[in-house]
Design a protein around this motif. Structure first.
Motif, PDB file in Angstrom:
ATOM      1  N   ALA A  74       0.827  -1.210   0.000  1.00 16.92           N
ATOM      2  CA  ALA A  74       0.000   0.000   0.000  1.00 16.92           C
ATOM      3  C   ALA A  74       0.863   1.262   0.000  1.00 16.92           C
ATOM      4  O   ALA A  74       0.564   2.236  -0.712  1.00 16.92           O
ATOM      5  N   SER A  75       1.934   1.262   0.781  1.00 19.34           N
ATOM      6  CA  SER A  75       2.774   2.462   0.849  1.00 19.34           C
ATOM      7  C   SER A  75       3.608   2.643  -0.409  1.00 19.34           C
ATOM      8  O   SER A  75       3.868   3.780  -0.833  1.00 19.34           O
ATOM      9  N   ALA A  76       4.025   1.547  -1.050  1.00 19.31           N
ATOM     10  CA  ALA A  76       4.800   1.652  -2.293  1.00 19.31           C
ATOM     11  C   ALA A  76       3.955   2.269  -3.402  1.00 19.31           C
ATOM     12  O   ALA A  76       4.477   3.011  -4.246  1.00 19.31           O
ATOM     13  N   GLY A  77       2.663   1.967  -3.418  1.00 16.44           N
ATOM     14  CA  GLY A  77       1.782   2.591  -4.401  1.00 16.44           C
ATOM     15  C   GLY A  77       1.745   4.095  -4.235  1.00 16.44           C
ATOM     16  O   GLY A  77       1.820   4.858  -5.213  1.00 16.44           O
ATOM     17  N   ALA A  78       1.636   4.549  -2.978  1.00 16.06           N
ATOM     18  CA  ALA A  78       1.633   5.989  -2.713  1.00 16.06           C
ATOM     19  C   ALA A  78       2.977   6.612  -3.067  1.00 16.06           C
ATOM     20  O   ALA A  78       3.042   7.691  -3.676  1.00 16.06           O
ATOM     21  N   LEU A  79       4.056   5.932  -2.703  1.00 15.69           N
ATOM     22  CA  LEU A  79       5.398   6.442  -3.007  1.00 15.69           C
ATOM     23  C   LEU A  79       5.623   6.547  -4.512  1.00 15.69           C
ATOM     24  O   LEU A  79       6.252   7.502  -4.993  1.00 15.69           O
ATOM     25  N   ALA A  80       5.093   5.593  -5.257  1.00 13.45           N
ATOM     26  CA  ALA A  80       5.313   5.557  -6.708  1.00 13.45           C
ATOM     27  C   ALA A  80       4.754   6.779  -7.419  1.00 13.45           C
ATOM     28  O   ALA A  80       5.245   7.154  -8.485  1.00 13.45           O
ATOM     29  N   VAL A  81       3.722   7.399  -6.848  1.00 16.75           N
ATOM     30  CA  VAL A  81       3.110   8.560  -7.508  1.00 16.75           C
ATOM     31  C   VAL A  81       3.451   9.867  -6.806  1.00 16.75           C
ATOM     32  O   VAL A  81       2.816  10.897  -7.041  1.00 16.75           O
ATOM     33  N   GLY A  82       4.461   9.837  -5.927  1.00 12.62           N
ATOM     34  CA  GLY A  82       4.937  11.070  -5.319  1.00 12.62           C
ATOM     35  C   GLY A  82       4.104  11.604  -4.174  1.00 12.62           C
ATOM     36  O   GLY A  82       4.095  12.818  -3.927  1.00 12.62           O
ATOM     37  N   ALA A  83       3.424  10.725  -3.440  1.00  6.97           N
ATOM     38  CA  ALA A  83       2.635  11.174  -2.287  1.00  6.97           C
ATOM     39  C   ALA A  83       3.555  11.709  -1.193  1.00  6.97           C
ATOM     40  O   ALA A  83       4.750  11.397  -1.145  1.00  6.97           O
ATOM     41  N   THR A  84       3.001  12.501  -0.295  1.00  4.10           N
ATOM     42  CA  THR A  84       3.781  13.047   0.814  1.00  4.10           C
ATOM     43  C   THR A  84       4.215  11.929   1.755  1.00  4.10           C
ATOM     44  O   THR A  84       3.647  10.838   1.751  1.00  4.10           O
ATOM     45  N   ARG A  85       5.207  12.232   2.571  1.00  7.12           N
ATOM     46  CA  ARG A  85       5.694  11.243   3.542  1.00  7.12           C
ATOM     47  C   ARG A  85       4.583  10.799   4.484  1.00  7.12           C
ATOM     48  O   ARG A  85       4.469   9.613   4.827  1.00  7.12           O
ATOM     49  N   ASP A  86       3.729  11.734   4.902  1.00  3.90           N
ATOM     50  CA  ASP A  86       2.626  11.384   5.807  1.00  3.90           C
ATOM     51  C   ASP A  86       1.643  10.432   5.130  1.00  3.90           C
ATOM     52  O   ASP A  86       1.145   9.483   5.765  1.00  3.90           O
ATOM     53  N   LYS A  87       1.345  10.676   3.850  1.00  4.74           N
ATOM     54  CA  LYS A  87       0.423   9.796   3.134  1.00  4.74           C
ATOM     55  C   LYS A  87       1.026   8.404   2.940  1.00  4.74           C
ATOM     56  O   LYS A  87       0.328   7.388   3.055  1.00  4.74           O
ATOM     57  N   VAL A  88       2.310   8.361   2.632  1.00  5.34           N
ATOM     58  CA  VAL A  88       2.983   7.064   2.485  1.00  5.34           C
ATOM     59  C   VAL A  88       2.901   6.294   3.805  1.00  5.34           C
ATOM     60  O   VAL A  88       2.610   5.087   3.819  1.00  5.34           O
ATOM     61  N   ALA A  89       3.137   6.975   4.922  1.00  8.15           N
ATOM     62  CA  ALA A  89       3.075   6.330   6.235  1.00  8.15           C
ATOM     63  C   ALA A  89       1.656   5.861   6.560  1.00  8.15           C
ATOM     64  O   ALA A  89       1.460   4.764   7.111  1.00  8.15           O
ATOM     65  N   THR A  90       0.668   6.681   6.219  1.00  8.16           N
ATOM     66  CA  THR A  90      -0.729   6.294   6.459  1.00  8.16           C
ATOM     67  C   THR A  90      -1.097   5.049   5.669  1.00  8.16           C
ATOM     68  O   THR A  90      -1.732   4.119   6.192  1.00  8.16           O
ATOM     69  N   MET A  91      -0.681   5.003   4.415  1.00  6.39           N
ATOM     70  CA  MET A  91      -0.999   3.840   3.593  1.00  6.39           C
ATOM     71  C   MET A  91      -0.279   2.598   4.098  1.00  6.39           C
ATOM     72  O   MET A  91      -0.805   1.483   3.997  1.00  6.39           O
ATOM     73  N   ARG A  92       0.894   2.777   4.648  1.00  3.23           N
ATOM     74  CA  ARG A  92       1.601   1.612   5.207  1.00  3.23           C
ATOM     75  C   ARG A  92       0.827   1.051   6.404  1.00  3.23           C
ATOM     76  O   ARG A  92       0.650  -0.160   6.521  1.00  3.23           O
ATOM     77  N   ARG A  93       0.364   1.938   7.278  1.00  3.81           N
ATOM     78  CA  ARG A  93      -0.410   1.480   8.431  1.00  3.81           C
ATOM     79  C   ARG A  93      -1.711   0.829   7.988  1.00  3.81           C
ATOM     80  O   ARG A  93      -2.156  -0.171   8.575  1.00  3.81           O
ATOM     81  N   PHE A  94      -2.330   1.393   6.950  1.00  3.68           N
ATOM     82  CA  PHE A  94      -3.547   0.786   6.403  1.00  3.68           C
ATOM     83  C   PHE A  94      -3.257  -0.634   5.926  1.00  3.68           C
ATOM     84  O   PHE A  94      -3.965  -1.584   6.282  1.00  3.68           O
ATOM     85  N   GLY A  95      -2.228  -0.804   5.109  1.00  3.66           N
ATOM     86  CA  GLY A  95      -1.903  -2.125   4.579  1.00  3.66           C
ATOM     87  C   GLY A  95      -1.531  -3.112   5.660  1.00  3.66           C
ATOM     88  O   GLY A  95      -1.875  -4.302   5.579  1.00  3.66           O
ATOM     89  N   GLU A  96      -0.846  -2.654   6.681  1.00  6.96           N
ATOM     90  CA  GLU A  96      -0.474  -3.551   7.786  1.00  6.96           C
ATOM     91  C   GLU A  96      -1.709  -4.041   8.536  1.00  6.96           C
ATOM     92  O   GLU A  96      -1.804  -5.229   8.895  1.00  6.96           O
ATOM     93  N   ALA A  97      -2.668  -3.143   8.783  1.00  4.67           N
ATOM     94  CA  ALA A  97      -3.909  -3.553   9.452  1.00  4.67           C
ATOM     95  C   ALA A  97      -4.687  -4.539   8.588  1.00  4.67           C
ATOM     96  O   ALA A  97      -5.226  -5.539   9.082  1.00  4.67           O
ATOM     97  N   VAL A  98      -4.741  -4.275   7.290  1.00  2.00           N
ATOM     98  CA  VAL A  98      -5.376  -5.208   6.352  1.00  2.00           C
ATOM     99  C   VAL A  98      -4.678  -6.559   6.408  1.00  2.00           C
ATOM    100  O   VAL A  98      -5.324  -7.619   6.433  1.00  2.00           O
ATOM    101  N   GLY A  99      -3.351  -6.546   6.443  1.00  3.00           N
ATOM    102  CA  GLY A  99      -2.590  -7.785   6.472  1.00  3.00           C
ATOM    103  C   GLY A  99      -2.811  -8.595   7.735  1.00  3.00           C
ATOM    104  O   GLY A  99      -2.916  -9.827   7.682  1.00  3.00           O
ATOM    105  N   MET A 100      -2.871  -7.922   8.861  1.00  7.43           N
ATOM    106  CA  MET A 100      -3.140  -8.630  10.123  1.00  7.43           C
ATOM    107  C   MET A 100      -4.516  -9.296  10.063  1.00  7.43           C
ATOM    108  O   MET A 100      -4.673 -10.471  10.431  1.00  7.43           O
ATOM    109  N   ALA A 101      -5.505  -8.559   9.587  1.00  8.90           N
ATOM    110  CA  ALA A 101      -6.863  -9.107   9.472  1.00  8.90           C
ATOM    111  C   ALA A 101      -6.886 -10.271   8.486  1.00  8.90           C
ATOM    112  O   ALA A 101      -7.525 -11.310   8.735  1.00  8.90           O
TER     113      ALA A 101
END
Length: 329
Positions: free
Chosen positions: A185-212
């Protein structure tokens, strides 16, 4: 009932471009290795990781269509090929003959060739990434390979010594599953130039999805009718203590815990022990407890998207959360 096809729709073109990108990049010399590689790539499964990359890229892109670029395809390839290689290696370690209803690579070509195939995919993946010059993406993704290895070693140690704890279980599934989904999730945001905060948010989102996702997978292992691509009760037969059984063990007396663990040790050869433990987990609330923990991660994942504007991509990610919670119900 939400399906993966529904979730894919907003990024259908991007995923088609990704598949074409992989087909162009992943070729091998020699008939045997080419056959093995084609087989591994043709049995990749649901494609949740590249889908996460593309949905995240599209949702975070500054302009519509930016997720169609080469960087998004490269990010999706990097995470997906790490996943493919890890499954090949997992099947060798677990001596699994089937993967998603088809013979595993080690069943078709023996374990030593399957190990080489997994290594080849990892090496090819990193080589393509480095040659692309997109070092930020390669660096971002590479750490997840170490996490996968750490999780596998920890899981093996806990299984062998019967020392699984709640914290160890969560650590294992974070490293083996959630870490790579977070990176997707965070690599997708990074690939299109998202801000550091957005990249971090997407990483936390993907991690929660992964745990579930992994907890739900562990729940479904106790469900004979589930379509997981693995034999029912496979974790019990491999001596693995996952959250449904762990919740029962945590509430058991020392004497009963010892009895349950002794039965688990016999599960590889004893079908009666498998059925006994399956019944205990179901009747004593192990599945219900695990489902509640899983739902907590789903709720957390959805909350991560609160600051994003409504869009078809945000809706698809929310639907992915619902899909994970409802799988095989």
């Amino acid at each position: 009932m939400i399906t993966l096809d529904d979730i894919h729709k907003p990024v259908t073109a991007e995923l088609e471009a990704f598949d074409e990108f992989v087909d162009r990049q992943f070729t091998a010399e020699g008939e045997l290795l080419s056959d093995m590689l084609r087989y591994a790539l043709s049995t990749r499964g649901k494609g949740i990781r590249p889908m996460l990359v593309m949905l995240s890229a599209a949702m975070n892109a500054p302009v519509k269509g930016a997720a169609m670029g080469r960087r998004a395809c490269l990010a999706a390839m990097l995470v997906e090929m790490i996943h493919v290689a890890s499954l090949i290696h997992d099947d060798v370690i677990d001596e699994s003959d089937m993967r998603r209803g088809q013979p595993s690579a080690n069943a078709r070509w023996q374990s030593h060739k399957a190990v080489i195939l997994g290594d080849y995919i990892l090496a090819k993946n990193m080589n393509i990434g480095l040659q692309s010059g997109q070092f930020d993406l390669v660096t971002h993704v590479c750490g997840s390979m170490a996490a996968l290895c750490e999780g596998e070693v920890l899981q093996d140690d806990c299984a062998r010594n019967r020392t699984m704890t709640r914290q160890a279980y969560l650590d294992i599934i974070y490293k083996k599953t959630a870490s790579l989904l977070g990176v997707s999730a965070s690599a997708g945001a990074l690939a299109v130039g998202a801000t550091r905060d957005k990249v971090a948010t997407m990483r936390r989102f993907g991690e929660a999805v992964g745990m579930a996702f992994q907890i739900q997978d562990d729940i479904l292992d106790y469900t004979p009718s589930a379509h997981t691509g693995k034999p029912a009760n496979n974790d019990l037969r491999e001596g693995k203590i996952t959250l449904p059984l762990l919740s029962v063990l945590d509430r058991a007396s020392d004497e009963r815990r010892a009895d349950l663990l002794a039965r688990l040790a016999r599960c590889r050869e004893d079908d009666d022990a498998v059925e006994y433990l399956r019944s205990v987990v179901e009747n004593e609330g192990g599945l219900t407890f695990a489902a509640e923990v899983m739902q907590g991660y789903i709720t957390r994942a959805v909350e991560m998207l609160a600051d994003y504007e409504d869009s078809e991509y945000r809706s698809a990610l929310i639907n992915l959360c619902a899909y994970i919670a409802e799988r095989d119900r």
